[in-house]
Design a protein around this motif. Structure first.
Motif, PDB file in Angstrom:
ATOM      1  N   GLU A 104      32.525  31.386  37.062  1.00  0.00           N
ATOM      2  CA  GLU A 104      33.644  31.905  36.272  1.00  0.00           C
ATOM      3  C   GLU A 104      34.742  30.795  35.932  1.00  0.00           C
ATOM      4  O   GLU A 104      35.305  30.683  34.961  1.00  0.00           O
ATOM      5  CB  GLU A 104      34.298  33.110  37.180  1.00  0.00           C
ATOM      6  N   VAL A 141      34.477  38.359  31.567  1.00  0.00           N
ATOM      7  CA  VAL A 141      34.464  38.710  32.836  1.00  0.00           C
ATOM      8  C   VAL A 141      35.556  37.674  33.712  1.00  0.00           C
ATOM      9  O   VAL A 141      36.339  38.230  34.350  1.00  0.00           O
ATOM     10  CB  VAL A 141      33.123  38.488  33.646  1.00  0.00           C
ATOM     11  N   GLN A 165      37.969  36.018  32.465  1.00  0.00           N
ATOM     12  CA  GLN A 165      39.190  36.336  31.682  1.00  0.00           C
ATOM     13  C   GLN A 165      39.872  37.579  32.337  1.00  0.00           C
ATOM     14  O   GLN A 165      41.040  37.451  32.851  1.00  0.00           O
ATOM     15  CB  GLN A 165      39.319  36.656  30.250  1.00  0.00           C
ATOM     16  N   GLU A 166      39.232  38.575  32.867  1.00  0.00           N
ATOM     17  CA  GLU A 166      39.726  39.725  33.632  1.00  0.00           C
ATOM     18  C   GLU A 166      40.359  38.958  35.099  1.00  0.00           C
ATOM     19  O   GLU A 166      41.094  39.456  35.654  1.00  0.00           O
ATOM     20  CB  GLU A 166      38.623  40.565  34.007  1.00  0.00           C
ATOM     21  N   GLN A 167      39.371  38.125  35.730  1.00  0.00           N
ATOM     22  CA  GLN A 167      39.885  37.658  37.050  1.00  0.00           C
ATOM     23  C   GLN A 167      40.929  36.859  36.807  1.00  0.00           C
ATOM     24  O   GLN A 167      41.737  36.548  37.638  1.00  0.00           O
ATOM     25  CB  GLN A 167      38.578  36.742  37.443  1.00  0.00           C
ATOM     26  N   GLY A 225      43.646  37.469  34.908  1.00  0.00           N
ATOM     27  CA  GLY A 225      44.655  38.607  35.029  1.00  0.00           C
ATOM     28  C   GLY A 225      44.937  38.943  36.472  1.00  0.00           C
ATOM     29  O   GLY A 225      46.028  39.176  36.983  1.00  0.00           O
ATOM     30  N   LEU A 226      43.706  39.250  37.106  1.00  0.00           N
ATOM     31  CA  LEU A 226      43.877  39.799  38.564  1.00  0.00           C
ATOM     32  C   LEU A 226      44.154  38.780  39.250  1.00  0.00           C
ATOM     33  O   LEU A 226      45.246  38.971  40.248  1.00  0.00           O
ATOM     34  CB  LEU A 226      42.384  40.078  38.925  1.00  0.00           C
ATOM     35  N   ALA A 271      39.345  48.184  40.782  1.00  0.00           N
ATOM     36  CA  ALA A 271      38.715  46.850  41.155  1.00  0.00           C
ATOM     37  C   ALA A 271      37.615  46.886  42.169  1.00  0.00           C
ATOM     38  O   ALA A 271      37.484  45.762  42.800  1.00  0.00           O
ATOM     39  CB  ALA A 271      40.026  46.141  41.822  1.00  0.00           C
ATOM     40  N   PHE A 288      35.071  44.261  41.615  1.00  0.00           N
ATOM     41  CA  PHE A 288      35.249  42.991  42.209  1.00  0.00           C
ATOM     42  C   PHE A 288      34.774  42.456  43.241  1.00  0.00           C
ATOM     43  O   PHE A 288      34.546  41.213  43.899  1.00  0.00           O
ATOM     44  CB  PHE A 288      36.778  42.323  41.878  1.00  0.00           C
TER      45      PHE A 288
END
Length: 588
Positions: A182, A275, A277-279, A281-282, A326, A329
């Motif tokens: 990632e 995927v 990019q989602e991390q 934000g999180l 979530a 994750f």
């Protein structure tokens, strides 16, 4: 195709910026050219006469003044130090795997590899040019680690050659939360930006714009004497004029560079980047919550958590347990984290945590008696318990200043110290009536809000004044100097007078301040009389643990007491837990 379009647009805008620089140079040389023409005409006999002689001397004087002014402005622009983001340098011997991954990524993208890698305590990544000679050689990470521990590093100066490629700055929360794949996907568009950065026209345009921006900052600095400020006023005006002229072209140039880099990176880990990019934000959400709810209370007490990045992992893991969205994750945690690419992740985390405290709170640059690190396992005892008792003590001092008496021993036997009952009685507008006492008239209810507001306002004023005095005293003594002053000979590369650079939140409102102090008093009473213990909630910060469970229903009951003067919900809660409000509590 898209790469070429973006690169061509960036180069075109860079040439526009360079043309503005050329026009400025032409304007500075124009009076000298006219004077030379007049002198040449007089020497050849083509231009003669008394009036031409006067014009020749006037233009010569004007040319001398303009050339001297232009030379002074050029000197200011050349010597001005461009701003550099405060970061933690990562030498190659401290992260050989990370450097290897970045170089492999650059080879795959067919762009130059970044000259160095640094960490920033934020959820962002970018390339930064540090080729200006005023920046000097980059500090070794071991020197910064020693400074974080309060040890002065001793090393002889080494010759340094300014790198040509920019430095890759990586957000430290990414390394701890993201997996290796990632992180690679997230860094691909950033590393791809080294390609356009190597173009000579783009590099020259960037140096010109950064020099103008630095010159504007130098001319506006308040520490100069009146004479120097007067001399620099003209240079500042010219620099601002040129900066305004090329601002639009520079912005379009950067957009073209970003577009070209993003298009080039499309071929690398495209599916994984979605995927990743989602991390991003999180990680940003968890980092922001950790700083505001967990780190900020410790910073305000003169303590700085030394493992913030590890705390991000704990906070986001807790979020994944609470949030059904979530849940997926948590399966990622079995993969290799990106922080494994570092040789000493704990040392890097400590340095990034100290820098975060400096940037977001304005703390000292080095640990000291009033600025000590704290580990997560010691956080409840050393931060939460101490914070509550300090707030409760401050609340009791304000009540003393307002002349609020302790409940008399005749009414409440044994109340010979600071008690929660004193706070409850003061904030209560109308006590419940029992027995044969007459009920309170309905018309009196119209005044309840006014009375509650007056009493709360008096406490808020006293608490605000007390906290202002304490924070002023801490700012003068923490770290051996002002809070915004960096001790020691290691120079900072940013303006020390504006710390914190990124304040986390505005000052608390009066209601929030009073609620925090009353809650602290309630928690102290619960710990001293009902066996409760302080705890740490990764998402909400300091919390009270009663019989091993978090007391989540305390806040609305305290708010009812503060805003309406009604103690009934809070008294019911205290009674259910066995908290004795009339017994004295231990303060600091």
């Amino acid at each position: 195709m898209g790469v070429e379009v973006g690169a061509q647009a960036a180069r075109a805008r860079a040439l526009a910026v360079l043309r503005i620089r050329g026009r400025a140079l032409a304007v500075a040389l124009l009076p000298a050219a006219v004077a030379i023409v007049l002198m040449a005409g007089e020497s050849t006999g083509h231009i003669s006469g008394r009036h031409w002689g006067i014009a020749r001397w006037v233009m010569t004087a004007v040319a001398a003044v303009v050339l001297l002014s232009a030379a002074g402005i050029a000197l200011v622009v050349a010597r001005a130090r461009p701003a550099v983001s405060p970061t933690v340098p990562v030498p190659e011997d401290a992260a050989p795997d990370l450097y290897r991954m970045v170089r492999d990524l650059a080879d795959r993208l067919d762009v130059p590899a970044p000259s160095a890698i640094a960490l920033t305590p934020d959820c962002d990544s970018w390339l930064e040019d540090r080729t200006h000679r005023a920046h000097g050689p980059p500090s070794r990470v071991r020197e910064d680690m020693a400074a974080a521990r309060g040890i002065r590093a001793l090393s002889s100066p080494r010759p340094h050659r300014a790198p040509t490629a920019p430095v890759l700055v990586i957000g430290s929360p990414f390394l701890w939360w993201m997996r290796v794949g990632e992180l690679r996907a997230v860094l691909a568009p950033v590393v791809a930006g080294t390609g356009p950065s190597a173009h000579p026209d783009i590099a020259a345009a960037r140096r010109f714009v950064r020099g103008l921006d630095a010159a504007v900052a130098v001319t506006a600095a308040p520490e100069h004497s009146p004479l120097i400020r007067t001399l620099l006023a003209g240079a500042g005006w010219v620099a601002r004029l040129l900066l305004r002229s090329c601002r639009g072209h520079a912005a379009e140039m950067e957009r073209g560079v970003a577009a070209a880099a993003a298009e080039r990176a499309q071929a690398v880990d495209y599916g994984l980047r979605i995927v990743a990019q989602e991390q991003v934000g999180l990680a940003y959400a968890g980092w922001d919550r950790l700083l505001t709810r967990v780190a900020l209370p410790a910073w305000r007490m003169g303590r700085w958590p030394s493992r913030l990045d590890a705390g991000v992992v704990a906070a986001l893991t807790e979020l994944s347990r609470r949030d059904r969205l979530a849940e997926g994750f948590t399966s990622r945690l079995g993969e290799r984290p990106a922080c494994d690419l570092l040789e000493e992740p704990g040392v890097m985390d400590e340095a990034a945590s100290l820098l975060a405290a400096r940037l977001f709170h304005g703390g000292p640059a080095e640990p000291g008696p009033q600025w000590a690190p704290v580990d997560w396992r010691d956080y409840p005892e050393e931060v939460v318990d101490r914070k509550w008792r300090m707030d409760a003590a401050r609340l009791q001092r304000v009540l003393d200043a307002l002349g609020v008496h302790q409940p008399t021993p005749r009414t409440l036997p044994g109340a010979d110290g600071p008690t929660l009952e004193r706070v409850l009685e003061y904030l209560t507008v109308r006590a419940p009536r029992t027995g044969d006492e007459a009920p309170v008239p309905t018309a009196a209810a119209d005044d309840d809000g006014v009375v509650a507001g007056v009493r709360a306002a008096a406490l808020v004023a006293g608490l605000s004044a007390a906290m202002a005095r304490e924070e002023s005293a801490v700012g003068r003594t923490a770290g051996g100097g002002e809070a915004g002053q960096a001790p020691g000979p290691i120079p900072a590369l940013w303006d020390e007078g504006v710390l914190p650079l990124f304040p986390l939140q505005p000052p608390r409102t009066g209601r929030e301040l009073l609620v925090d102090h009353v809650t602290a008093m309630v928690c102290c009473a619960a710990m001293d009389t009902a066996g409760a213990v302080p705890g740490l909630d990764w998402l909400d910060g300091p919390s009270l643990l009663v019989r091993g469970e978090r007391a989540a229903d305390l806040a609305p009951r305290v708010l009812t007491l503060v805003e309406e003067g009604d103690p009934a919900p809070l008294r019911s809660w205290l009674l259910s837990l066995g908290v004795r409000a009339e017994k004295p509590v231990r303060l600091v």
